[in-house]
Write a protein that holds these residues in place. Structure first.
Motif, PDB file in Angstrom:
ATOM      1  N   THR A 138       0.832  -1.207   0.000  1.00 28.24           N
ATOM      2  CA  THR A 138       0.000   0.000   0.000  1.00 28.24           C
ATOM      3  C   THR A 138       0.865   1.255   0.000  1.00 28.24           C
ATOM      4  OG1 THR A 138      -1.789  -1.134   1.188  1.00 28.24           O
ATOM      5  CG2 THR A 138      -1.773   1.276   1.256  1.00 28.24           C
ATOM      6  N   LEU A 139       1.898   1.251   0.812  1.00 27.56           N
ATOM      7  CA  LEU A 139       2.816   2.399   0.841  1.00 27.56           C
ATOM      8  C   LEU A 139       3.463   2.610  -0.521  1.00 27.56           C
ATOM      9  CD1 LEU A 139       4.554   1.877   4.312  1.00 27.56           C
ATOM     10  CD2 LEU A 139       2.857   3.618   3.710  1.00 27.56           C
ATOM     11  N   LEU A 140       3.804   1.503  -1.182  1.00 21.37           N
ATOM     12  CA  LEU A 140       4.418   1.592  -2.510  1.00 21.37           C
ATOM     13  C   LEU A 140       3.436   2.157  -3.525  1.00 21.37           C
ATOM     14  CD1 LEU A 140       6.902   0.850  -4.325  1.00 21.37           C
ATOM     15  CD2 LEU A 140       5.753  -1.331  -4.742  1.00 21.37           C
ATOM     16  N   VAL A 141       2.190   1.675  -3.470  1.00 20.74           N
ATOM     17  CA  VAL A 141       1.175   2.083  -4.449  1.00 20.74           C
ATOM     18  C   VAL A 141       0.809   3.558  -4.311  1.00 20.74           C
ATOM     19  CG1 VAL A 141      -1.247   1.787  -5.109  1.00 20.74           C
ATOM     20  CG2 VAL A 141       0.211  -0.217  -4.780  1.00 20.74           C
ATOM     21  N   VAL A 169       9.579  -2.576 -10.104  1.00 23.09           N
ATOM     22  CA  VAL A 169       8.537  -3.520  -9.710  1.00 23.09           C
ATOM     23  C   VAL A 169       9.132  -4.909  -9.523  1.00 23.09           C
ATOM     24  CG1 VAL A 169       6.287  -4.489 -10.290  1.00 23.09           C
ATOM     25  CG2 VAL A 169       6.826  -2.152 -10.982  1.00 23.09           C
ATOM     26  N   SER A 170       9.975  -5.324 -10.469  1.00 24.10           N
ATOM     27  CA  SER A 170      10.642  -6.626 -10.342  1.00 24.10           C
ATOM     28  C   SER A 170      11.514  -6.674  -9.097  1.00 24.10           C
ATOM     29  CB  SER A 170      11.506  -6.907 -11.577  1.00 24.10           C
ATOM     30  OG  SER A 170      10.721  -7.369 -12.643  1.00 24.10           O
ATOM     31  N   ALA A 187      -2.603  -9.642  -3.973  1.00 26.53           N
ATOM     32  CA  ALA A 187      -2.839  -8.635  -2.934  1.00 26.53           C
ATOM     33  C   ALA A 187      -2.331  -7.268  -3.386  1.00 26.53           C
ATOM     34  CB  ALA A 187      -2.160  -9.058  -1.636  1.00 26.53           C
ATOM     35  N   HIS A 188      -1.135  -7.258  -3.975  1.00 22.81           N
ATOM     36  CA  HIS A 188      -0.557  -6.019  -4.501  1.00 22.81           C
ATOM     37  C   HIS A 188      -1.445  -5.444  -5.601  1.00 22.81           C
ATOM     38  CE1 HIS A 188       3.077  -3.956  -6.636  1.00 22.81           C
ATOM     39  NE2 HIS A 188       2.376  -3.089  -5.933  1.00 22.81           N
ATOM     40  N   ALA A 189      -1.909  -6.328  -6.499  1.00 19.00           N
ATOM     41  CA  ALA A 189      -2.763  -5.890  -7.606  1.00 19.00           C
ATOM     42  C   ALA A 189      -4.084  -5.328  -7.087  1.00 19.00           C
ATOM     43  CB  ALA A 189      -3.020  -7.053  -8.558  1.00 19.00           C
ATOM     44  N   LEU A 190      -4.635  -5.943  -6.037  1.00 22.37           N
ATOM     45  CA  LEU A 190      -5.911  -5.486  -5.477  1.00 22.37           C
ATOM     46  C   LEU A 190      -5.770  -4.107  -4.840  1.00 22.37           C
ATOM     47  CD1 LEU A 190      -8.862  -6.052  -4.801  1.00 22.37           C
ATOM     48  CD2 LEU A 190      -8.099  -7.185  -2.701  1.00 22.37           C
TER      49      LEU A 190
END
Length: 212
Positions: free
Chosen positions: A14-17, A132-133, A159-162
């Motif tokens: 979430t912090l990354l997004v 991202v990788s 989870a990351h995608a959501l």
């Protein structure tokens, strides 16, 4: 994989997004210019790219980006070139918008991006981003044990995608509600100018990034 690891990973993701980056600026550029559907197509591209990176990381292919200086440099330069290209396109659109305004064609319509092209922009912006990788390569060993299977790894990718889908969907819906502002020629010119400079900046930053 226990619930604690999943919650911790979601917090990190979430912090990354939500941190400022190319995705947010791409949405901010697309929705006022091309509408809500194009914005959601951007988001779909983001999500698809995450699964590509996740798959490459799960099967160890992304390690090449870390271990091979040539592969990493080639990959990041392709990503940087694409971001700079989007920036140049935005600045050109701002210049064209100014020319249209000066010629006084008030009802001249800005060319909208298609749903397919919006998806492609979102996908390529992320799939050519080595960060991202590197995120997956760094995160997987911390949240997945050696005994875990591919399903556990894909659950983290999902989870990351959501998180990404929820955050940027909110952004798309919010931006689509300010149509009176976004339909302004001056706003479009300003937005294209700002996003163009920002994307060129992101591209330059990516080009100068060093492999860890």
């Amino acid at each position: 994989m226990d619930l604690h690891n999943i919650i911790t990973f979601i917090a990190v993701a979430t912090l990354l997004v939500i941190s400022p980056g190319p995705n947010g600026f791409l949405i901010a550029k697309t929705v006022p210019m091309s509408g809500q559907k194009a914005g959601f197509a951007n988001v779909g591209g983001f999500v698809a790219a995450f699964y590509v990176h996740g798959t490459l990381s799960i099967f160890g292919i992304s390690i090449l980006l870390v271990q091979s200086a040539i592969a990493f440099t080639l990959f990041k330069m392709l990503g940087a070139a694409y971001l700079i290209w989007i920036g140049i396109k935005s600045i050109r659109s701002a210049i064209n918008q100014k020319a249209i305004t000066n010629i006084s064609f008030p009802k001249e319509k800005q060319k909208k991006i298609s749903i397919r092209n919006a998806f492609f922009e979102g996908f390529v912006t992320n799939v050519l981003n080595p960060k991202v990788s590197m995120f997956y390569l760094a995160a997987f060993p911390q949240f997945i044990s050696l005994e875990s299977n591919a399903f556990s790894a894909y659950s983290l990718v999902s989870a990351h995608a959501l998180v990404n889908f929820i955050w940027f969907s909110i952004m798309v819906l919010a931006l689509s509600r300010v149509k009176s502002i976004s339909n302004s020629a001056k706003f479009k010119k300003w937005l294209n100018s700002i996003t163009g400079v920002v994307f060129i900046g992101f591209g330059a930053k990516l080009a100068l990034m060093k492999s860890s």
